[in-house]
Design an enzyme around this catalytic site. Structure first.
Site, PDB file in Angstrom:
ATOM      1  N   LYS A 158     114.043  32.112   5.918  1.00 43.90           N
ATOM      2  CA  LYS A 158     113.164  33.438   6.495  1.00 43.90           C
ATOM      3  C   LYS A 158     114.053  34.850   6.301  1.00 43.90           C
ATOM      4  CE  LYS A 158     109.962  30.819   9.506  1.00 43.90           C
ATOM      5  NZ  LYS A 158     109.470  30.766  10.667  1.00 43.90           N
ATOM      6  N   LYS A 194     105.330  23.837   2.234  1.00 45.35           N
ATOM      7  CA  LYS A 194     104.605  23.351   3.247  1.00 45.35           C
ATOM      8  C   LYS A 194     103.531  24.209   3.770  1.00 45.35           C
ATOM      9  CE  LYS A 194     107.106  25.128   7.220  1.00 45.35           C
ATOM     10  NZ  LYS A 194     106.784  25.155   8.819  1.00 45.35           N
ATOM     11  N   LYS A 216     102.180  28.767   8.936  1.00 39.20           N
ATOM     12  CA  LYS A 216     101.295  30.005   9.492  1.00 39.20           C
ATOM     13  C   LYS A 216     101.923  31.148   8.985  1.00 39.20           C
ATOM     14  CE  LYS A 216     102.873  28.591  14.023  1.00 39.20           C
ATOM     15  NZ  LYS A 216     103.791  29.017  14.660  1.00 39.20           N
TER      16      LYS A 216
HETATM   17  P1  ATP Z   1     106.199  28.744  10.252  1.00 40.14           P
HETATM   18  O1  ATP Z   1     105.502  28.364   8.901  1.00 40.14           O
HETATM   19  O2  ATP Z   1     105.817  30.706  10.352  1.00 40.14           O
HETATM   20  O3  ATP Z   1     107.468  29.051  10.052  1.00 40.14           O
HETATM   21  P2  ATP Z   1     105.257  26.568  11.336  1.00 40.14           P
HETATM   22  O4  ATP Z   1     103.647  26.644  10.971  1.00 40.14           O
HETATM   23  O5  ATP Z   1     106.308  25.962  10.874  1.00 40.14           O
HETATM   24  O6  ATP Z   1     105.589  28.507  11.149  1.00 40.14           O
HETATM   25  P3  ATP Z   1     106.224  26.104  13.710  1.00 40.14           P
HETATM   26  O7  ATP Z   1     105.633  27.057  15.169  1.00 40.14           O
HETATM   27  O8  ATP Z   1     107.200  26.606  13.309  1.00 40.14           O
HETATM   28  O9  ATP Z   1     104.859  26.698  12.948  1.00 40.14           O
HETATM   29  O10 ATP Z   1     106.116  24.638  14.123  1.00 40.14           O
HETATM   30  C1  ATP Z   1     105.213  24.167  15.063  1.00 40.14           C
HETATM   31  C2  ATP Z   1     105.578  22.417  14.880  1.00 40.14           C
HETATM   32  O11 ATP Z   1     104.635  22.197  13.784  1.00 40.14           O
HETATM   33  C3  ATP Z   1     106.882  22.088  14.622  1.00 40.14           C
HETATM   34  O12 ATP Z   1     107.154  20.700  15.190  1.00 40.14           O
HETATM   35  C4  ATP Z   1     106.735  21.954  13.046  1.00 40.14           C
HETATM   36  O13 ATP Z   1     107.779  20.828  12.454  1.00 40.14           O
HETATM   37  C5  ATP Z   1     105.448  21.502  12.926  1.00 40.14           C
HETATM   38  N1  ATP Z   1     104.924  21.850  11.631  1.00 40.14           N
HETATM   39  C6  ATP Z   1     104.982  23.093  10.943  1.00 40.14           C
HETATM   40  N2  ATP Z   1     104.532  23.059   9.691  1.00 40.14           N
HETATM   41  C7  ATP Z   1     104.029  21.775   9.297  1.00 40.14           C
HETATM   42  C8  ATP Z   1     103.745  21.238   8.384  1.00 40.14           C
HETATM   43  N3  ATP Z   1     103.293  21.692   7.169  1.00 40.14           N
HETATM   44  N4  ATP Z   1     103.332  19.811   8.223  1.00 40.14           N
HETATM   45  C9  ATP Z   1     103.961  19.143   9.506  1.00 40.14           C
HETATM   46  N5  ATP Z   1     104.295  19.581  10.539  1.00 40.14           N
HETATM   47  C10 ATP Z   1     104.425  20.837  10.559  1.00 40.14           C
END
Ligand code: ATP
Ligand code: LTN
Length: 327
Positions: A112, A194, A197
């Site tokens: 990040k 992955k 968001k």
């Molecule tokens: P960003 O991508 O902006 O870092 P994020 O989508 O990872 O955000 P978080 O709020 O950081 O969202 O994650 C919330 C939960 O969702 C965490 O437990 C994280 O491990 C899970 N998670 C996030 N992305 C994935 C994914 N692509 N597949 C499975 N689990 C995910």
């Protein structure tokens, strides 16, 4: 003491299928076996710039998503991180046993920070200490998260071990709970990344509030691999990703999924996957929209009170052990 779980999601952007399949979905099953705390981690969100009005609205929407997914407020404690100021307090106290070198090593920080370049906020570096505070505050046994959070939980354990060694046995050591399938849902437009968001391009993710047409369009455009056979195969990450999403949404086994698609083409896979996703989304979104403001406010204030009851004595204990006034 009952076994506890703690988990949270940042109210930073629209939640997507990866967040649901990797994390929230598993909370729903675990909440009956463990005493459960599910937090909307809004203090984590300000580790990157946010629009204040949007952040406030999203914080409540994430709580609505927990409820729509099936987290039961009668069984689990649902609350907003900033409502329990012990999270920020414990974070500061844990900074007293956390090393800068440990924080600089975190891959999420490095990734990040690269994106934010010269505007990296100090909070981004401290992010895992706040997460450790979230977890340790409730003497958590298990932390159900997606794969990307494993390193942060390992750091949480290291911080707890060091605190216990230096100041006496205080914290329970948490374990990660990472699902076998779904812990890393990949982006639909680039299966080497992955589903995220914060990705600028929304084509890679199915948001939990996307409408049926958007879902159909995104799956239609999803990249596939070379070859024609439809089966789980690590060397073909795009198809494997689509099959994993299908498997999780339909509750079938991997073998059943492969049997279902035997002799069929990519177009059929995408069409059945679209149908399965819409079938999941429709009642999910109905529940999301049916939760009234007053009801939500009541659930979050109950959650805050329950969480504070546990958090307060722990912070007092930590302060006492560290020789800080207020003990
Ligand atoms: P960003 O991508 O902006 O870092 P994020 O989508 O990872 O955000 P978080 O709020 O950081 O969202 O994650 C919330 C939960 O969702 C965490 O437990 C994280 O491990 C899970 N998670 C996030 N992305 C994935 C994914 N692509 N597949 C499975 N689990 C995910
Ligand atoms: N860093 C997590 C969100 C988070 C969290 C937590 C998860 C903050 N505090 C405590 C589990 C337990 C993420 O998903 N990005």
């Amino acid at each position: 003491m009952p076994k506890r779980i703690f988990s949270g999601v940042q109210p930073t952007a629209n939640l997507h299928l990866g967040n649901y399949l990797g994390a929230i979905r598993n909370w729903v099953g675990l909440q009956h076996e463990y005493e459960s705390f599910f937090c909307v981690v809004n203090l984590h969100a300000i580790t990157a710039p946010q629009d204040p009005r949007e952040l406030a609205a999203r914080t409540r929407d994430v709580a609505r998503i927990y409820l729509a997914a099936g987290v039961d407020p009668q069984v689990s404690t649902i609350f907003v991180q900033s409502d329990v100021h012990e999270h920020a307090e414990l974070e500061w106290l844990l900074n007293g046993v956390t090393r800068l070198s440990e924080l600089e090593r975190m891959t999420q920080f490095k990734d990040k920070a690269k994106k934010q370049r010269e505007n990296v906020l100090a909070g981004l570096l401290m992010y895992p200490v706040l997460m450790a505070a979230d977890i340790l505050l409730y003497q958590t046994d298990l932390v159900p998260v997606g794969h990307d959070q494993k390193q942060h939980i390992e750091l949480t354990r290291d911080i707890a071990v060091r605190f216990n060694r230096d100041y006496g046995e205080t914290f329970r050591l948490p374990e990660p709970f990472i699902p076998k399938v779904g812990a890393k849902i990949m982006s639909l437009d680039d299966p080497s990344k992955k589903m995220s968001k914060s990705d600028e391009n929304p084509a890679g993710r199915i948001a939990l509030l996307d409408d049926a047409d958007t879902i159909r369009r995104k799956f239609k455009r999803a990249v596939t691999d070379s070859g024609t056979e439809i089966r789980f195969d690590e060397s073909r990450p795009a198809i494997t990703n689509l099959l994993s999403i299908y498997q999780l949404l339909t509750g079938k086994t991997a073998a059943e999924v492969e049997a279902n698609f035997e002799g069929k083409g990519y177009a059929q896979l995408k069409s059945e996957l679209t149908d399965a996703t819409i079938e999941f989304m429709r009642p999910f979104q109905e529940r999301f929209h049916s939760i009234g403001d007053e009801e939500l406010t009541r659930i979050l204030s109950d959650g805050r009170d329950r969480a504070r009851e546990i958090a307060r004595p722990i912070v007092r204990e930590v302060m006492k052990r560290m020789g800080i006034a207020g003990a």
